[in-house]
Design a protein around this motif. Sequence first.
Motif, PDB file in Angstrom:
ATOM      1  N   LEU A   1      84.686   5.932  47.645  1.00  0.00           N
ATOM      2  CA  LEU A   1      84.015   4.999  47.499  1.00  0.00           C
ATOM      3  C   LEU A   1      84.822   3.691  47.375  1.00  0.00           C
ATOM      4  N   GLY A   2      85.830   3.655  46.701  1.00  0.00           N
ATOM      5  CA  GLY A   2      86.766   2.545  46.572  1.00  0.00           C
ATOM      6  C   GLY A   2      88.176   2.947  46.348  1.00  0.00           C
ATOM      7  N   SER A   3      88.941   2.612  47.271  1.00  0.00           N
ATOM      8  CA  SER A   3      90.478   2.922  47.207  1.00  0.00           C
ATOM      9  C   SER A   3      91.091   2.515  48.369  1.00  0.00           C
ATOM     10  N   SER A   4      92.592   2.322  48.055  1.00  0.00           N
ATOM     11  CA  SER A   4      93.247   1.968  49.193  1.00  0.00           C
ATOM     12  C   SER A   4      94.515   2.864  49.576  1.00  0.00           C
ATOM     13  N   GLN A   5      94.415   4.088  48.574  1.00  0.00           N
ATOM     14  CA  GLN A   5      95.290   4.933  48.577  1.00  0.00           C
ATOM     15  C   GLN A   5      94.712   6.281  48.236  1.00  0.00           C
ATOM     16  N   GLY A   6      95.176   7.519  48.248  1.00  0.00           N
ATOM     17  CA  GLY A   6      94.746   8.843  47.997  1.00  0.00           C
ATOM     18  C   GLY A   6      93.988   9.628  48.947  1.00  0.00           C
ATOM     19  N   ILE A   7      93.843  10.960  48.697  1.00  0.00           N
ATOM     20  CA  ILE A   7      93.253  11.736  49.848  1.00  0.00           C
ATOM     21  C   ILE A   7      91.800  11.473  50.192  1.00  0.00           C
ATOM     22  N   GLY A   8      91.203  10.809  49.438  1.00  0.00           N
ATOM     23  CA  GLY A   8      89.753  10.419  49.620  1.00  0.00           C
ATOM     24  C   GLY A   8      89.530   9.378  50.487  1.00  0.00           C
ATOM     25  N   TYR A   9      90.776   8.369  50.291  1.00  0.00           N
ATOM     26  CA  TYR A   9      90.933   7.286  51.221  1.00  0.00           C
ATOM     27  C   TYR A   9      91.203   7.681  52.599  1.00  0.00           C
ATOM     28  N   LEU A  10      92.028   8.685  52.645  1.00  0.00           N
ATOM     29  CA  LEU A  10      92.458   9.174  53.830  1.00  0.00           C
ATOM     30  C   LEU A  10      91.094   9.536  54.806  1.00  0.00           C
ATOM     31  N   ILE A  11      90.343  10.381  54.354  1.00  0.00           N
ATOM     32  CA  ILE A  11      88.896  10.815  54.963  1.00  0.00           C
ATOM     33  C   ILE A  11      88.171   9.725  55.093  1.00  0.00           C
ATOM     34  N   GLN A  12      87.962   8.640  54.482  1.00  0.00           N
ATOM     35  CA  GLN A  12      87.346   7.523  54.568  1.00  0.00           C
ATOM     36  C   GLN A  12      88.100   6.809  55.816  1.00  0.00           C
ATOM     37  N   GLU A  13      89.520   6.735  56.069  1.00  0.00           N
ATOM     38  CA  GLU A  13      90.021   6.148  57.093  1.00  0.00           C
ATOM     39  C   GLU A  13      89.628   6.615  58.391  1.00  0.00           C
ATOM     40  N   GLY A  14      89.634   8.006  58.285  1.00  0.00           N
ATOM     41  CA  GLY A  14      89.280   8.627  59.330  1.00  0.00           C
ATOM     42  C   GLY A  14      88.033   8.457  59.942  1.00  0.00           C
ATOM     43  N   ARG A  15      86.785   8.379  59.095  1.00  0.00           N
ATOM     44  CA  ARG A  15      85.609   8.036  59.502  1.00  0.00           C
ATOM     45  C   ARG A  15      85.289   6.751  60.099  1.00  0.00           C
ATOM     46  N   GLU A  16      86.178   5.600  59.481  1.00  0.00           N
ATOM     47  CA  GLU A  16      86.104   4.406  59.935  1.00  0.00           C
ATOM     48  C   GLU A  16      86.774   4.146  61.456  1.00  0.00           C
ATOM     49  N   MET A  17      87.808   4.950  61.634  1.00  0.00           N
ATOM     50  CA  MET A  17      88.415   5.203  62.995  1.00  0.00           C
ATOM     51  C   MET A  17      87.809   6.018  63.783  1.00  0.00           C
ATOM     52  N   ALA A  18      86.863   6.654  63.577  1.00  0.00           N
ATOM     53  CA  ALA A  18      86.156   7.810  64.204  1.00  0.00           C
ATOM     54  C   ALA A  18      87.302   8.979  64.752  1.00  0.00           C
ATOM     55  N   GLN A  19      87.994   9.507  63.673  1.00  0.00           N
ATOM     56  CA  GLN A  19      89.142  10.349  64.045  1.00  0.00           C
ATOM     57  C   GLN A  19      88.627  11.561  63.139  1.00  0.00           C
ATOM     58  N   THR A  20      87.892  12.346  63.655  1.00  0.00           N
ATOM     59  CA  THR A  20      87.515  13.689  63.264  1.00  0.00           C
ATOM     60  C   THR A  20      88.758  14.389  62.678  1.00  0.00           C
ATOM     61  N   ASP A  21      89.572  14.601  63.487  1.00  0.00           N
ATOM     62  CA  ASP A  21      90.682  15.551  63.077  1.00  0.00           C
ATOM     63  C   ASP A  21      91.469  15.044  61.751  1.00  0.00           C
ATOM     64  N   LEU A  22      91.305  13.700  61.653  1.00  0.00           N
ATOM     65  CA  LEU A  22      91.871  13.226  60.195  1.00  0.00           C
ATOM     66  C   LEU A  22      91.046  13.451  59.230  1.00  0.00           C
ATOM     67  N   MET A  23      89.915  13.425  59.381  1.00  0.00           N
ATOM     68  CA  MET A  23      88.768  13.666  58.425  1.00  0.00           C
ATOM     69  C   MET A  23      88.751  15.112  57.994  1.00  0.00           C
ATOM     70  N   LEU A  24      88.791  15.894  58.842  1.00  0.00           N
ATOM     71  CA  LEU A  24      89.057  17.344  58.557  1.00  0.00           C
ATOM     72  C   LEU A  24      90.302  17.741  57.905  1.00  0.00           C
ATOM     73  N   GLY A  25      91.519  17.161  58.376  1.00  0.00           N
ATOM     74  CA  GLY A  25      92.704  17.345  57.791  1.00  0.00           C
ATOM     75  C   GLY A  25      92.498  16.972  56.376  1.00  0.00           C
ATOM     76  N   GLY A  26      92.033  15.910  55.919  1.00  0.00           N
ATOM     77  CA  GLY A  26      91.917  15.537  54.550  1.00  0.00           C
ATOM     78  C   GLY A  26      91.134  16.530  53.727  1.00  0.00           C
ATOM     79  N   VAL A  27      90.075  17.285  54.217  1.00  0.00           N
ATOM     80  CA  VAL A  27      89.277  18.013  53.690  1.00  0.00           C
ATOM     81  C   VAL A  27      90.069  19.035  53.431  1.00  0.00           C
ATOM     82  N   LEU A  28      90.922  19.763  54.410  1.00  0.00           N
ATOM     83  CA  LEU A  28      91.776  20.827  54.449  1.00  0.00           C
ATOM     84  C   LEU A  28      92.860  20.496  53.163  1.00  0.00           C
ATOM     85  N   VAL A  29      93.314  19.371  53.110  1.00  0.00           N
ATOM     86  CA  VAL A  29      94.293  19.087  52.072  1.00  0.00           C
ATOM     87  C   VAL A  29      93.842  19.165  50.679  1.00  0.00           C
TER      88      VAL A  29
END
Length: 255
Positions: A195-223
């Motif tokens: 919901l609100g961060s500029s760092q962290g694993i949750g931010y990594l997933i959010q960044e993947g969503r905004e950039m439409a990078q599904t592999d980054l989102m799933l990678g964050g979930v795996l981590v």
Amino acid sequence: MIKLFQGLALPVIILVIWEILSALGWLNVYLLPPPSQIWDRLLTIASNGLLIKHIGTSLYRVGIGFSLALCLALPLGFLLGLLPGVRSFLSPSLSFFQQIPAIAWIPMFILWLGIDEASKFAIIMYSAFFPIFLNTLHGIASTDTELKEVAYTYGLSRWGLITQVYLPSAAPSVFIGMRLGLSYCWRSLVAAELLGSSQGIGYLIQEGREMAQTDLMLGGVLVIGLVGLSLDFAFRRLETKFLPWQEKKEIYSRK
């Protein structure tokens, strides 16, 4: 070692089937990229240091919030376990707050404490508080009456009763509460970072969503799953070290 292989068998089979179906074109690789693509993305962000940075930030937040929860939940659990009158007075209020999930407080914590670290610490602390508190309370309140009677017979002081009877008796329950609290605060942290961060694993997933990078989102979930599993494993090892009699008790009970 045999248990390790047994535990890894199902995940490996799923990953192999997933990879094969992706290679055959039976899966939409945009919506569900193959494990090899997810692994390559994780290696890329690991090689430039971003992955370690995000994991370190999340672990730092968990460490601070979990420590704050321990400082509040353990003393309160001991107090209410030792004083039934106080427990009757506070139980309704605590039961009310127990029913409210941490995620429901996220907007209010952000409003009160801002979007920086303080609100995330508060969310983590709230998530971990009740598992630790309730298990500590249960461990103290359920101390064997016969043990207390023996302690009184030998003339133990109030402090001796706490340190030599209540604490050893409640320790297994306290460790269970701490282990559950750690798991709860890890999950709530990721929600807060989404919901609100500029760092962290949750931010990594959010960044993947905004950039439409599904592999980054799933990678964050795996981590998230791997780090959470590692924390749980480390805590179980810690419990075995400090409560060796519990391990022996489980072995004998299986026999």
